[in-house]
Design a protein around this motif. Sequence first.
Motif, short mmCIF file in Angstrom:
data_model
loop_
_atom_site.label_atom_id
_atom_site.label_comp_id
_atom_site.label_asym_id
_atom_site.label_seq_id
_atom_site.Cartn_x
_atom_site.Cartn_y
_atom_site.Cartn_z
N THR A 10 0.84 -1.21 0.00
CA THR A 10 0.00 0.00 0.00
C THR A 10 0.87 1.26 0.00
O THR A 10 0.59 2.23 -0.71
N VAL A 11 1.95 1.24 0.79
CA VAL A 11 2.84 2.42 0.85
C VAL A 11 3.58 2.59 -0.50
O VAL A 11 3.71 3.72 -1.00
N ILE A 12 4.03 1.48 -1.08
CA ILE A 12 4.72 1.58 -2.37
C ILE A 12 3.79 2.19 -3.42
O ILE A 12 4.18 3.09 -4.17
N MET A 13 2.55 1.71 -3.46
CA MET A 13 1.59 2.22 -4.46
C MET A 13 1.32 3.71 -4.24
O MET A 13 1.21 4.49 -5.18
N ARG A 14 1.22 4.12 -2.96
CA ARG A 14 1.03 5.55 -2.66
C ARG A 14 2.19 6.36 -3.22
O ARG A 14 2.00 7.40 -3.86
N ASP A 15 3.40 5.88 -2.96
CA ASP A 15 4.57 6.66 -3.38
C ASP A 15 4.73 6.68 -4.89
O ASP A 15 5.18 7.70 -5.45
N LEU A 16 4.37 5.59 -5.56
CA LEU A 16 4.43 5.59 -7.04
C LEU A 16 3.41 6.58 -7.60
O LEU A 16 3.69 7.30 -8.57
N ARG A 17 2.24 6.62 -6.99
CA ARG A 17 1.22 7.58 -7.45
C ARG A 17 1.70 9.02 -7.24
O ARG A 17 1.52 9.87 -8.12
N ARG A 18 2.28 9.27 -6.08
CA ARG A 18 2.77 10.64 -5.80
C ARG A 18 3.85 11.03 -6.81
O ARG A 18 3.89 12.17 -7.27
N THR A 22 3.94 14.24 -9.29
CA THR A 22 4.89 15.34 -9.09
C THR A 22 6.08 15.25 -10.03
O THR A 22 6.72 16.26 -10.32
N ALA A 23 6.41 14.04 -10.48
CA ALA A 23 7.58 13.79 -11.36
C ALA A 23 8.86 14.38 -10.74
O ALA A 23 9.73 14.86 -11.46
N GLU A 24 8.96 14.30 -9.42
CA GLU A 24 10.14 14.89 -8.77
C GLU A 24 11.41 14.15 -9.14
O GLU A 24 12.44 14.75 -9.38
N VAL A 25 11.33 12.82 -9.19
CA VAL A 25 12.52 12.03 -9.54
C VAL A 25 12.75 12.06 -11.04
O VAL A 25 13.84 12.38 -11.52
N LEU A 26 11.70 11.72 -11.79
CA LEU A 26 11.85 11.63 -13.25
C LEU A 26 12.08 12.99 -13.90
O LEU A 26 12.87 13.11 -14.84
N GLY A 27 11.40 13.99 -13.38
CA GLY A 27 11.44 15.29 -14.06
C GLY A 27 12.48 16.26 -13.53
O GLY A 27 12.82 17.23 -14.20
N VAL A 28 12.98 16.03 -12.33
CA VAL A 28 13.93 16.99 -11.74
C VAL A 28 15.28 16.32 -11.43
O VAL A 28 16.32 16.70 -11.96
N THR A 68 20.60 10.07 -2.60
CA THR A 68 20.22 10.23 -1.20
C THR A 68 19.21 11.35 -1.05
O THR A 68 18.27 11.27 -0.26
N LEU A 69 19.41 12.37 -1.85
CA LEU A 69 18.47 13.49 -1.83
C LEU A 69 17.05 13.02 -2.16
O LEU A 69 16.07 13.45 -1.55
N VAL A 70 16.96 12.09 -3.12
CA VAL A 70 15.65 11.55 -3.50
C VAL A 70 14.99 10.89 -2.29
O VAL A 70 13.85 11.20 -1.93
N SER A 104 11.63 4.10 -2.74
CA SER A 104 12.83 4.89 -3.02
C SER A 104 13.84 4.06 -3.80
O SER A 104 14.53 4.57 -4.69
N ALA A 105 13.94 2.76 -3.46
CA ALA A 105 14.89 1.89 -4.17
C ALA A 105 14.52 1.79 -5.65
O ALA A 105 15.40 1.81 -6.52
N LEU A 106 13.21 1.70 -5.94
CA LEU A 106 12.79 1.66 -7.35
C LEU A 106 13.23 2.92 -8.08
O LEU A 106 13.75 2.87 -9.21
N PHE A 107 13.03 4.08 -7.42
CA PHE A 107 13.44 5.35 -8.04
C PHE A 107 14.96 5.41 -8.18
O PHE A 107 15.49 5.91 -9.18
N MET A 108 15.67 4.92 -7.17
CA MET A 108 17.13 4.94 -7.20
C MET A 108 17.67 4.08 -8.34
O MET A 108 18.65 4.44 -9.00
#
Lengths: 222, 222
Positions: A10-18, A22-28, A68-70, A104-108
Amino acid sequence: MTGFWRQVHTVIMRDLRRERRTAEVLGVTIPFGATAIILIGFVLSANTDTLRKAGPAILWGIVFLFGTLVAVRRTAAETPAQRDMLALTGADPAAMWVGQAAASALFMILFQVIVGIAGFLFLGFSVPMWWSIPVVIVLVGIGLAALGTLAGWIAHDLETGTALVPLIVAPLAIPLLLGASKTLDVLVTNRGILRWIVLMMVVDLVVIIIGVLAARPLQENP
Amino acid sequence: MTGGVSYNPWTMSAPLVSLQDVAFSAGKSLILRSVTLTVVEGEALGLFGGNGAGKTTLLRLVALLSRPSGGTVDVLGSATETDLAPVRRRIGMIGHTPALYPTLSLMENLSFLVGMRGEPVDRVGDALAQVGLGNVTGRQARHCSHGMQRRAEIALQLLTRPDLLLLDEPHSALDGGAAELVEYLAASVVDRGGAALVVSHDRDRVMQMTHRNVELVAGGLV
């Protein structure tokens, strides 16, 4: 699925939706990380020997700083009201921690793939043992995500807030990045890498155990 | 100070909230001092006080989200529990700042929180409709007014049916219809043998929904 793993999911799905919104990782973060690699490549392009020798360290330095910033930003972005509401669900804090770290690991991992491609293109080193690259990326991704999430939880209620996070993360990240840098180094020179992969696995395991065990005390004793 | 709803203390039984000589300090500042307070089954208690009187701090102590510097706090039997998570699940709180994730829709926000409790999410849409948000379930919280977010949090409490309801300035930013929802929510909790603690500046409105009222002045009850 048990209650624990259902909460993690549930937490992973929330974070993927966010992230999707926001595209904070992908876009910034990813564009800035890749740009840093490209600029360093251009700056050092006249000295190919230095570039070849320093390449792995530069790559992992960028991965550490931006990665780490992510993890920290995603953890620290939760407001006190959101943390209170989550605590009142009675959910297992360890499951919340694992879910946040896993997202976060997925984004990393995604960050490393893209920054790594930029590194190989602009820092100019070749790798004969390509098969082991995914192993390194996954281990570094898990380790840095776990470290960043743990640091974010520790920093939540400190008056100094996220300003302390680099001081918390840096000492713990040294063995991880040493392992990653050495692994890439020996990959380039085509020598055995097993001991460095084992080092990274041990660091990942230790940080995950600390995170799971510390989650409840960190929630209970802000 | 008494409220407008008839109340017979002799029909009441076990205290759901018991604070004995509670103190709370932040750094060198004493926020609460010698607070003794009991809220019993079927009771709605109003808590008034000026800015900085310690109302929100007291509410967080009752929600088991903070620990007192002195004295004892027993909420729903928490004093004898080593794991507070099951007790916190029975507490519902609407804080004075919205706790929703801005980039998630109202439906996603509530589904996330209900999912973390391990409960089915199929009634979330009905609950949102019950508070008048049936046609905006897919709207991100950041695009909803403060009052709409408040309504969504009321919907969450209607879904999760807490035994103890804590409301912090529940009428702020609400129109008449939403204010009636707050009163309905508190009454529903009290009617099924729970209790409500309402913190507010709006004495007239709150005294219509509470059995008893107390005032906090400079960290102490008067």
